[in-house]
Design a protein around this motif. Sequence first.
Motif, PDB file in Angstrom:
ATOM      1  N   ARG A  14      33.331 -12.632  -0.635  1.00  0.00           N
ATOM      2  CA  ARG A  14      32.966 -12.213   0.694  1.00  0.00           C
ATOM      3  C   ARG A  14      33.717 -12.798   1.810  1.00  0.00           C
ATOM      4  O   ARG A  14      34.275 -11.935   2.996  1.00  0.00           O
ATOM      5  N   ILE A  15      34.225 -13.767   1.814  1.00  0.00           N
ATOM      6  CA  ILE A  15      35.230 -14.626   2.852  1.00  0.00           C
ATOM      7  C   ILE A  15      36.633 -13.598   2.659  1.00  0.00           C
ATOM      8  O   ILE A  15      36.908 -13.236   3.970  1.00  0.00           O
ATOM      9  N   GLU A  16      36.944 -13.349   1.485  1.00  0.00           N
ATOM     10  CA  GLU A  16      38.235 -12.661   1.515  1.00  0.00           C
ATOM     11  C   GLU A  16      38.152 -11.396   2.040  1.00  0.00           C
ATOM     12  O   GLU A  16      39.171 -10.398   2.384  1.00  0.00           O
ATOM     13  N   ALA A  17      37.163 -10.753   1.861  1.00  0.00           N
ATOM     14  CA  ALA A  17      36.790  -9.408   2.365  1.00  0.00           C
ATOM     15  C   ALA A  17      36.967  -8.932   3.921  1.00  0.00           C
ATOM     16  O   ALA A  17      37.379  -8.061   4.292  1.00  0.00           O
ATOM     17  N   VAL A  49      33.407 -13.665  14.206  1.00  0.00           N
ATOM     18  CA  VAL A  49      34.532 -14.461  14.584  1.00  0.00           C
ATOM     19  C   VAL A  49      35.947 -14.155  13.632  1.00  0.00           C
ATOM     20  O   VAL A  49      36.934 -13.703  14.092  1.00  0.00           O
ATOM     21  N   ALA A  50      35.505 -14.241  12.371  1.00  0.00           N
ATOM     22  CA  ALA A  50      36.632 -14.132  11.398  1.00  0.00           C
ATOM     23  C   ALA A  50      37.552 -12.635  11.531  1.00  0.00           C
ATOM     24  O   ALA A  50      38.676 -12.668  11.663  1.00  0.00           O
ATOM     25  N   ARG A  51      36.953 -11.727  11.703  1.00  0.00           N
ATOM     26  CA  ARG A  51      37.262 -10.364  11.802  1.00  0.00           C
ATOM     27  C   ARG A  51      37.948 -10.169  12.984  1.00  0.00           C
ATOM     28  O   ARG A  51      39.077  -9.577  13.016  1.00  0.00           O
ATOM     29  N   ILE A  52      37.336 -10.649  14.279  1.00  0.00           N
ATOM     30  CA  ILE A  52      38.097 -10.412  15.516  1.00  0.00           C
ATOM     31  C   ILE A  52      39.658 -11.168  15.493  1.00  0.00           C
ATOM     32  O   ILE A  52      40.456 -10.601  15.739  1.00  0.00           O
TER      33      ILE A  52
END
Length: 393
Positions: free
Chosen positions: A240-243, A218-221
């Motif tokens: 990992r979140i920042e990536a 969801v984050a990437r989209i």
Amino acid sequence: MGGAAGGAPSAGGVDPGDVEGRPRIQRESEQVALMKILVAGDSYCPWRALGPSIERLRERHDVTCFDVVDEPAWRPQTESDRKVRELLGSPRQVIERLDGHEVIVVQGAAVTAEVMDASPALRLVCVARGGPVNVDIAAATERGIAVTTTPGKNAQAVAELTIAFLVMLARRLPENVRYLEGGGELARDNYEGAHWFGHDLDGHVLGLVGFGQVGSKVARIAVAMGMRVLVHDPYIPAERIEAAGAEAADLDTLLATADFVSLHARATADNRGLIGRAQIERMKPGSYIVNTARDTLLDEDAVYDALRSGRLAGGAFDVVKIPDLTVPVQLGRRHRLLDAPNVVIASHIGGATWETMAHGGEMAAAEIERLAAGQPFVNLANPAVREKAGNRG
């Protein structure tokens, strides 16, 4: 004890040479295990929905496929029966099909101690779902039977549904659809949209509570759509979140900042009611809430009050509390959250795509081939079985 190719038991699963008498065939100068496999589909996921990966197993193994039939009147009879849940069919249906099978593939069919004992050769149960709640894990471990799962098989489907919910809420689609269904004016002129102004997602803040396989997708989209994404997940490193183009945040900061809050945490005893009245009070007035994870994460009474008062501008839910089943069907069991104007509820369709079912079949078939090749399992649900396997022979 016999070993895998190379002589040593596999580190992640059961040594494929542990069961004596299992037929082996020689192909292309490699020793390949010919196994008897039973695939039990169900009314939610018929065996054919598991896709071509199951059919390809027939090229190397003896595969029997069938679908259990729903038995609404079935009641637990044994101690092991009482340990399984969310099952379809009954253990008896699986037992009747077993005939020296070494592997069982299920989605919702029950695998109890009695099922396992009906096939002494059984070595692997592949559960084509994230949680093996329909399998007696303790009984499997005690018998040295590995149980594998397919975590994340529905991640893409649930992530896409989450994004669809965000768009529906931002553009006030639930309100608009109900207006039209109620006889509202349509196609009067080019300016009728003036009554239904909403928002773009671009430029708004999305808060994700949970950053597992679904939350990360969801984050990437959302980032690709121009949203700023905040993530609260104490179990995931900030790097990992920042990536993924997102920002790590504590829950209070996320709630106070986000225009949309979407839940993706795994349900545990500790996070029941994770979002309750106090947390909703910390959310931005006029924000939106989405839940495609588990109903236990939300205090539904608090959400209802916030939606009715306008504190929350809308909500979308793929999971809700079970309605009062004592209410006669003819009187209706309409969920009260629908009383709020900008709310959409789906009947738990998050993972209900053909691609999700086929992905589960691919993951299950891959675990079977790992067993045949003497390789470690990737998604072993009962790692204690390794010790059992090591003590056999």
